[in-house]
Design a protein around this motif. Structure first.
Motif, PDB file in Angstrom:
ATOM      1  N   LEU A  22       0.815  -1.209   0.000  1.00  0.00           N
ATOM      2  CA  LEU A  22       0.000   0.000   0.000  1.00  0.00           C
ATOM      3  C   LEU A  22       0.850   1.262   0.000  1.00  0.00           C
ATOM      4  CD1 LEU A  22      -2.623  -1.068   2.683  1.00  0.00           C
ATOM      5  CD2 LEU A  22      -2.871  -1.175   0.196  1.00  0.00           C
ATOM      6  N   ALA A  23       2.031   1.195   0.633  1.00  0.00           N
ATOM      7  CA  ALA A  23       2.866   2.392   0.743  1.00  0.00           C
ATOM      8  C   ALA A  23       4.288   1.993   1.096  1.00  0.00           C
ATOM      9  CB  ALA A  23       2.309   3.340   1.807  1.00  0.00           C
ATOM     10  N   ARG A  57       9.684   1.892   5.581  1.00  0.00           N
ATOM     11  CA  ARG A  57       9.097   0.586   5.853  1.00  0.00           C
ATOM     12  C   ARG A  57       8.006   0.320   4.827  1.00  0.00           C
ATOM     13  NH1 ARG A  57       5.220   1.629  11.193  1.00  0.00           N
ATOM     14  NH2 ARG A  57       3.926   3.258  10.258  1.00  0.00           N
ATOM     15  N   ARG A  58       7.760  -0.958   4.543  1.00  0.00           N
ATOM     16  CA  ARG A  58       6.716  -1.350   3.601  1.00  0.00           C
ATOM     17  C   ARG A  58       5.422  -1.654   4.360  1.00  0.00           C
ATOM     18  NH1 ARG A  58       7.299  -6.053   1.562  1.00  0.00           N
ATOM     19  NH2 ARG A  58       8.841  -6.724   3.113  1.00  0.00           N
ATOM     20  N   LEU A  59       4.324  -1.098   3.910  1.00  0.00           N
ATOM     21  CA  LEU A  59       3.013  -1.390   4.475  1.00  0.00           C
ATOM     22  C   LEU A  59       2.262  -2.255   3.468  1.00  0.00           C
ATOM     23  CD1 LEU A  59       2.051   2.131   5.878  1.00  0.00           C
ATOM     24  CD2 LEU A  59       3.303   0.278   7.004  1.00  0.00           C
ATOM     25  N   VAL A  60       1.971  -3.491   3.866  1.00  0.00           N
ATOM     26  CA  VAL A  60       1.435  -4.485   2.930  1.00  0.00           C
ATOM     27  C   VAL A  60       0.102  -5.026   3.430  1.00  0.00           C
ATOM     28  CG1 VAL A  60       1.861  -6.714   1.818  1.00  0.00           C
ATOM     29  CG2 VAL A  60       3.766  -5.125   2.208  1.00  0.00           C
ATOM     30  N   LEU A  61      -0.919  -4.941   2.583  1.00  0.00           N
ATOM     31  CA  LEU A  61      -2.216  -5.543   2.880  1.00  0.00           C
ATOM     32  C   LEU A  61      -2.144  -7.023   2.521  1.00  0.00           C
ATOM     33  CD1 LEU A  61      -5.272  -5.367   3.570  1.00  0.00           C
ATOM     34  CD2 LEU A  61      -5.652  -4.847   1.141  1.00  0.00           C
ATOM     35  N   SER A  62      -2.443  -7.885   3.491  1.00  0.00           N
ATOM     36  CA  SER A  62      -2.279  -9.321   3.270  1.00  0.00           C
ATOM     37  C   SER A  62      -3.359 -10.110   3.978  1.00  0.00           C
ATOM     38  CB  SER A  62      -0.901  -9.773   3.783  1.00  0.00           C
ATOM     39  OG  SER A  62      -0.716 -11.166   3.594  1.00  0.00           O
ATOM     40  N   GLY A  63      -3.604 -11.309   3.463  1.00  0.00           N
ATOM     41  CA  GLY A  63      -4.382 -12.310   4.159  1.00  0.00           C
ATOM     42  C   GLY A  63      -3.430 -13.263   4.865  1.00  0.00           C
ATOM     43  N   PRO A  64      -3.946 -14.315   5.480  1.00  0.00           N
ATOM     44  CA  PRO A  64      -3.082 -15.265   6.211  1.00  0.00           C
ATOM     45  C   PRO A  64      -2.150 -16.019   5.265  1.00  0.00           C
ATOM     46  CG  PRO A  64      -5.326 -16.094   6.064  1.00  0.00           C
ATOM     47  CD  PRO A  64      -5.379 -14.698   5.568  1.00  0.00           C
ATOM     48  N   ARG A  65      -0.936 -16.282   5.734  1.00  0.00           N
ATOM     49  CA  ARG A  65       0.043 -16.994   4.913  1.00  0.00           C
ATOM     50  C   ARG A  65      -0.248 -18.485   4.839  1.00  0.00           C
ATOM     51  NH1 ARG A  65       4.873 -14.451   3.976  1.00  0.00           N
ATOM     52  NH2 ARG A  65       6.029 -16.404   4.117  1.00  0.00           N
ATOM     53  N   ALA A  92      -7.748  -2.566  -3.739  1.00  0.00           N
ATOM     54  CA  ALA A  92      -6.684  -1.673  -3.276  1.00  0.00           C
ATOM     55  C   ALA A  92      -5.577  -1.554  -4.322  1.00  0.00           C
ATOM     56  CB  ALA A  92      -6.090  -2.192  -1.957  1.00  0.00           C
ATOM     57  N   ALA A  93      -5.243  -2.672  -4.971  1.00  0.00           N
ATOM     58  CA  ALA A  93      -4.226  -2.641  -6.009  1.00  0.00           C
ATOM     59  C   ALA A  93      -4.682  -1.779  -7.177  1.00  0.00           C
ATOM     60  CB  ALA A  93      -3.922  -4.057  -6.489  1.00  0.00           C
ATOM     61  N   GLY A  94      -5.965  -1.891  -7.532  1.00  0.00           N
ATOM     62  CA  GLY A  94      -6.504  -1.058  -8.610  1.00  0.00           C
ATOM     63  C   GLY A  94      -6.474   0.416  -8.277  1.00  0.00           C
ATOM     64  N   ARG A  95      -6.749   0.733  -7.020  1.00  0.00           N
ATOM     65  CA  ARG A  95      -6.702   2.132  -6.584  1.00  0.00           C
ATOM     66  C   ARG A  95      -5.291   2.678  -6.700  1.00  0.00           C
ATOM     67  NH1 ARG A  95      -5.481   4.385  -1.523  1.00  0.00           N
ATOM     68  NH2 ARG A  95      -6.460   6.424  -1.141  1.00  0.00           N
ATOM     69  N   LEU A  96      -4.294   1.888  -6.285  1.00  0.00           N
ATOM     70  CA  LEU A  96      -2.911   2.332  -6.350  1.00  0.00           C
ATOM     71  C   LEU A  96      -2.477   2.534  -7.803  1.00  0.00           C
ATOM     72  CD1 LEU A  96      -1.354  -0.004  -3.646  1.00  0.00           C
ATOM     73  CD2 LEU A  96      -1.671   2.476  -3.474  1.00  0.00           C
ATOM     74  N   ALA A  97      -2.897   1.614  -8.685  1.00  0.00           N
ATOM     75  CA  ALA A  97      -2.541   1.743 -10.092  1.00  0.00           C
ATOM     76  C   ALA A  97      -3.160   3.002 -10.720  1.00  0.00           C
ATOM     77  CB  ALA A  97      -3.001   0.496 -10.863  1.00  0.00           C
ATOM     78  N   ALA A  98      -4.365   3.340 -10.267  1.00  0.00           N
ATOM     79  CA  ALA A  98      -5.051   4.500 -10.821  1.00  0.00           C
ATOM     80  C   ALA A  98      -4.387   5.822 -10.436  1.00  0.00           C
ATOM     81  CB  ALA A  98      -6.512   4.509 -10.381  1.00  0.00           C
ATOM     82  N   VAL A  99      -3.764   5.867  -9.245  1.00  0.00           N
ATOM     83  CA  VAL A  99      -3.180   7.123  -8.784  1.00  0.00           C
ATOM     84  C   VAL A  99      -1.670   7.216  -9.088  1.00  0.00           C
ATOM     85  CG1 VAL A  99      -4.873   7.354  -6.949  1.00  0.00           C
ATOM     86  CG2 VAL A  99      -2.699   6.210  -6.460  1.00  0.00           C
ATOM     87  N   SER A 100      -1.089   6.117  -9.572  1.00  0.00           N
ATOM     88  CA  SER A 100       0.370   6.136  -9.852  1.00  0.00           C
ATOM     89  C   SER A 100       0.655   6.653 -11.253  1.00  0.00           C
ATOM     90  CB  SER A 100       0.929   4.716  -9.701  1.00  0.00           C
ATOM     91  OG  SER A 100       0.337   3.842 -10.631  1.00  0.00           O
TER      92      SER A 100
END
Length: 290
Positions: free
Chosen positions: A158-159, A259-267, A282-290
């Protein structure tokens, strides 16, 4: 003996929340309904499962029942995943865990975006320190989490969250483009032990200056208030910017780190379809603003 899922869910919620009232809020139920569910489970097992103190805690039997309750509820979640996959419906409730700074500085934007993009998914947030967040994700207490510098694996970054010096606007260095940590040696340094202390220590180490905080403050709001009062300065992550009042400034701090902030589910388990939908959104949102 007849034990049902609502009983186990109520019991686990009370243990995790530390009380019946908080568990009721988490489950969206009345407190009396939660109390009734736990009491009926205790009757089925013919023994008390909770010590009704403040906070509520499990009895010896309750401790033994806990892992089985978690396993049963995880199995129910798995059945829900199969059903949701078959129906193709992105619905349900996702329990999202994150640290307080991330919860306040980053999560509100995500919740607003998800509410617009995925209105049939309800996201409920939980706050804890980094270790708690990771543990909740793996033991099933949380369905998704925003992890800090996780090992390689699936997830959406995410960031890339850099670090900033937090100074009063009347500080001699407030007008600079960046601040070297060595230039703050004469200021009382404030730190939150549950925050970014490891990274702040690393900044000091890279600069070759001792890390000797004058005050340790648990709560972020208290930390910011102390800087406002002129008691000292501190270093926060960039994601904290929305929380900084107008009489303070956040400036890049040298040496730089992030630091990396990562949205994740269980490993170790399949992600619930709703978690996958949130991650893709969330990935689509990041792609749209990059």
């Amino acid at each position: 003996m007849t034990v049902n899922i609502p009983q186990l869910r109520a019991f686990l919620a009370v243990v995790e929340a530390g009380g019946f009232s908080a568990a009721a809020a988490d489950l969206g139920m009345s407190q009396s309904a939660v109390s009734h569910a736990v009491a009926s489970l205790e009757r089925e097992l013919a023994a008390p499962l909770l010590v009704r103190s403040a906070p509520v805690r499990p009895t010896a039997l309750g401790e033994r029942v806990l892992p089985y309750a978690r396993t049963a509820l995880t199995a129910v979640r798995s059945l829900e995943e199969v059903a949701a996959d078959a129906a193709g419906a992105m619905t349900g409730t996702v329990r999202l865990a994150s640290t307080p700074t991330v919860s306040q500085g980053l999560v509100p934007q995500l919740l607003r975006h998800w509410r617009e993009e995925l209105p049939r998914i309800t996201v409920r947030g939980f706050e804890g320190d980094s270790a708690e967040v990771a543990q909740w994700l793996e033991n099933g207490t949380a369905d998704a989490a925003i992890l800090i510098d996780p090992p390689p694996g699936p997830g959406v970054q995410l960031a890339l969250d850099g670090y900033r010096a937090l100074l009063p606007r009347d500080h001699p260095l407030a007008g600079e483009a960046a601040v070297d940590i060595r230039d703050l040696a004469d200021d009382a340094f404030l730190i939150s032990p549950n925050g970014c202390e490891a990274r702040v220590r690393e900044i000091h180490r890279l600069a070759g200056v001792p890390f000797a905080p004058a005050h340790r403050v648990r709560d972020l709001a208290t930390l910011i208030s102390m800087v406002q009062a002129g008691i000292g300065v501190t270093v926060l992550s960039e994601v904290s910017r929305p929380l900084v009042p107008c009489d303070l400034v956040l400036l890049p701090v040298e040496p730089r780190t992030s630091r990396r902030l990562v949205l994740s589910g269980p490993r170790a388990r399949r992600w619930h379809p709703a978690v996958r939908a949130l991650a893709e959104s969330a990935a689509g949102r990041l792609a749209a603003v990059s």
